[in-house]
Scaffold this motif. Structure first.
Motif, PDB file in Angstrom:
ATOM      1  N   PHE A  29       0.749  -1.143   0.012  1.00 20.85           N
ATOM      2  CA  PHE A  29      -0.034  -0.076   0.064  1.00 20.85           C
ATOM      3  C   PHE A  29       0.968   1.266   0.004  1.00 20.85           C
ATOM      4  O   PHE A  29       0.674   2.243   0.809  1.00 20.85           O
ATOM      5  N   SER A  30       1.888   1.392  -0.840  1.00 22.44           N
ATOM      6  CA  SER A  30       2.712   2.585  -1.100  1.00 22.44           C
ATOM      7  C   SER A  30       2.000   3.683  -1.635  1.00 22.44           C
ATOM      8  O   SER A  30       1.255   3.712  -2.662  1.00 22.44           O
ATOM      9  N   ARG A  31       1.793   4.655  -0.620  1.00 19.00           N
ATOM     10  CA  ARG A  31       0.832   5.828  -1.048  1.00 19.00           C
ATOM     11  C   ARG A  31       1.563   6.629  -2.207  1.00 19.00           C
ATOM     12  O   ARG A  31       0.790   7.271  -2.840  1.00 19.00           O
ATOM     13  N   ASP A  32       2.898   6.790  -2.281  1.00 19.79           N
ATOM     14  CA  ASP A  32       3.422   7.240  -3.496  1.00 19.79           C
ATOM     15  C   ASP A  32       3.046   7.068  -4.605  1.00 19.79           C
ATOM     16  O   ASP A  32       2.790   7.602  -5.521  1.00 19.79           O
ATOM     17  N   ASN A  33       3.396   5.684  -4.785  1.00 24.54           N
ATOM     18  CA  ASN A  33       2.612   4.879  -6.232  1.00 24.54           C
ATOM     19  C   ASN A  33       1.074   5.070  -6.159  1.00 24.54           C
ATOM     20  O   ASN A  33       0.712   5.343  -7.358  1.00 24.54           O
ATOM     21  N   PHE A  34       0.375   4.857  -5.182  1.00 19.90           N
ATOM     22  CA  PHE A  34      -1.059   5.300  -5.255  1.00 19.90           C
ATOM     23  C   PHE A  34      -1.298   6.589  -5.784  1.00 19.90           C
ATOM     24  O   PHE A  34      -2.367   6.762  -6.790  1.00 19.90           O
ATOM     25  N   GLU A  35      -0.697   7.589  -5.178  1.00 17.53           N
ATOM     26  CA  GLU A  35      -1.092   9.132  -5.770  1.00 17.53           C
ATOM     27  C   GLU A  35      -0.675   9.271  -6.988  1.00 17.53           C
ATOM     28  O   GLU A  35      -1.240   9.987  -7.950  1.00 17.53           O
ATOM     29  N   ALA A  36       0.723   8.735  -7.436  1.00 11.02           N
ATOM     30  CA  ALA A  36       0.956   8.894  -8.791  1.00 11.02           C
ATOM     31  C   ALA A  36       0.091   8.138  -9.750  1.00 11.02           C
ATOM     32  O   ALA A  36      -0.304   8.626 -10.933  1.00 11.02           O
ATOM     33  N   ALA A  37      -0.531   7.035  -9.174  1.00  9.24           N
ATOM     34  CA  ALA A  37      -1.325   6.484 -10.302  1.00  9.24           C
ATOM     35  C   ALA A  37      -2.680   7.011 -10.335  1.00  9.24           C
ATOM     36  O   ALA A  37      -3.300   7.406 -11.474  1.00  9.24           O
TER      37      ALA A  37
END
Length: 520
Positions: free
Chosen positions: A285-293
């Motif tokens: 649940f990496s937030r950085d990747n989630f927000e980038a996506a």
């Protein structure tokens, strides 16, 4: 050609006559004049370069070599010389000086290799994240400014594919910095060729584990794996570039460097048609990747044709120690993609480990659709590939509900040709496949555990096949055989079994996976 020239040198007198011996240099000049390119029939002169094109596209020869033969060959092969450019910060200034006039129309692929800053000869390694931000800001701005001033292309001319990678002088050899499979070196990946297609037929190689020294190197460079945000230094905007139609950020150890720039880049590409983004998740649940996506999904233009994301998690590569997870824990990203993709109408969607298919099909869990009827469906979608944590032996009772919801959604995809839902976890893997073509429609189920389609699943998918105009409908289940004693893990086995593997990851990523290079 040479033999024809020699035969014309024979005498015409009675009996056999022989030409007088001439100096060697004069003989070479005479042979050269007889064998010149200009004396060949026009039909042959047109066939030869066309035949040589295949060797250029497959990486077996360089266009610059052929272009040096003569002026006519240079004029023919010049577009191939400038079709693919590899740029660094140092060579960016040469772009304006060398690519002028008609050469700007020849460029179809730009690979920008950004070298990150480390202080040499220092132990432990000293990272310079602020310097990286400043240098990349100037680099990407300069590149976009240059491309924004190039002439527009007429209908039928291809746009430019931009590929972004980052590396550093401290990267170890085993890293995925710019590693390219030997089979794909100098191969034009934008054009179908025997060499490119062969990479997808390879049998997965065994994984190579890291040595103790390599693990220490990996630990020292861990800061490069995480996105470093310096908002005060980020550019407010980038020049708009209408020529870029393809954006790729493929799997490598520095992929997270681009996370903070995705929004800015997406805002400047109004004509984007193809997008490949393969982020690395170092923890669930990496937030950085989630927000980038999320930024990518909300910013995709109406011109989008293929949206391709693959979150590359280290837990994919362990021997069943951890459970693979899907990043979108709350399901909001999956539902957002379902909504936006119906408005943007792409042809291909491939999202692996970023969202869960359960959330993407959430509006179709029951026959009563809660969404507005005036906008429901993916009118241009031909291929859909998603992952779902439901496809595990522990949750196999939930699989029928997922497949029924997928079938209901498929009825709103009039051009659908293939749908694949897959997953891998704890030494297990499973794939659901629906294929529709001119011969009919068929369902496949492949998994490492015993499972069969229920009557309800078959009935619902038969209704979907009828919408697609299938005259024949079949279904089939089979077992995936584990490799050796190590179980499934992730050595490319599942990926190599996907019929949609060409749209799941970048060709270079796929080749590295098949070669066993799956470490960071």
């Amino acid at each position: 050609m040479a033999r024809r020239g020699r035969s014309r040198g024979r005498g015409r007198g009675r009996g056999r006559s022989y030409p007088s011996r001439k100096p060697e240099k004069e003989q070479e000049q005479q042979l050269s004049s007889h064998a010149s390119w200009e004396i060949m029939p026009l039909e042959l002169r047109e066939m030869v370069p066309e035949y040589l094109e295949d060797s250029i596209q497959s990486g077996k020869a360089k266009a610059s070599v052929y272009a040096s033969v003569c002026k006519e060959w240079y004029d023919y092969f010049e577009p191939y010389i400038f079709r693919r450019l590899t740029l660094s910060i140092e060579r960016l200034n040469e772009l304006e000086a060398m690519i002028t006039g008609s050469r700007q129309l020849f460029v179809q692929h730009i690979w920008l290799r950004f070298e990150r800053s480390v202080q040499p000869g220092v132990t432990p390694i000293k990272f310079r994240h602020e310097m990286d931000t400043l240098r990349f800001r100037a680099t990407i701005f300069q590149l976009f400014q240059i491309l924004s001033e190039w002439p527009e292309r007429v209908a039928g001319q291809p746009g430019i594919a931009l590929e972004l990678t980052a590396f550093s002088a401290a990267d170890p050899d085993y890293s995925m910095k710019d590693t390219i499979p030997d089979e794909l070196k100098d191969v034009d990946l934008t054009i179908d060729s025997e060499t490119l297609n062969a990479i997808y037929e390879k049998t997965p190689s065994n994984r190579r584990t890291l040595t103790d020294h390599e693990r220490r190197q990996q630990s020292e460079l861990r800061e490069f794996y995480d996105p470093q945000s310096h908002l005060a230094l980020l550019p407010v905007r980038l020049p708009t570039v209408g020529l870029i139609t393809d954006l790729a950020m493929r799997r490598q150890m520095h992929i997270s460097f681009f996370t903070n720039y995705i929004k800015l880049i997406m805002n400047s590409l109004p004509n984007l048609e193809f997008l490949t983004y393969e982020p690395r998740a170092l923890q669930p649940f990496s937030r950085d990747n989630f927000e980038a996506a999320r930024e990518i999904i909300t910013k995709i233009p109406s011109s989008i044709r293929r949206l391709q994301m693959f979150e590359d998690s280290p837990s994919l590569y362990v021997d069943g120690t951890y459970l693979i997870r899907v990043n979108d824990n709350g399901g909001s990203l999956g539902r957002l993609l379902a909504d936006i993709s119906q408005d943007k109408e792409p042809e291909v969607i491939s999202m692996s480990f970023i969202i869960d298919a359960v959330d993407f099909f959430s509006d179709f869990r029951t026959p009563q659709i809660s969404r507005p009827h005036w906008k429901l469906g993916w009118l241009n979608l031909t291929s859909l590939v998603l992952t779902s944590a439901v496809i595990t032996p522990e949750r196999k009772d939930e699989i029928p509900s997922l497949l029924i919801a997928a079938a209901r959604a498929a009825r709103h995809m009039p051009k659908l040709e293939i749908m694949e839902l897959y997953y891998v976890s704890r030494n297990h893997g499973g794939i659901f496949t629906y294929v529709h073509d001119s011969t009919g429609s068929i369902l496949w189920w492949d998994s490492t555990w015993e499972w069969e389609f229920s009557p309800n699943v078959i009935s619902m998918w038969k209704r979907a096949a009828n919408v697609h105009g299938a005259k024949l409908f079949e279904h089939e289940e089979s077992l995936i055989q584990l490799k050796g004693d190590d179980g499934m893990g992730w050595d490319g086995t599942i990926l190599s079994l996907l019929r949609t593997r060409t749209t799941v990851v970048h060709p270079i990523t796929y080749g590295n996976m098949m070669n066993g290079q799956i470490f960071m």
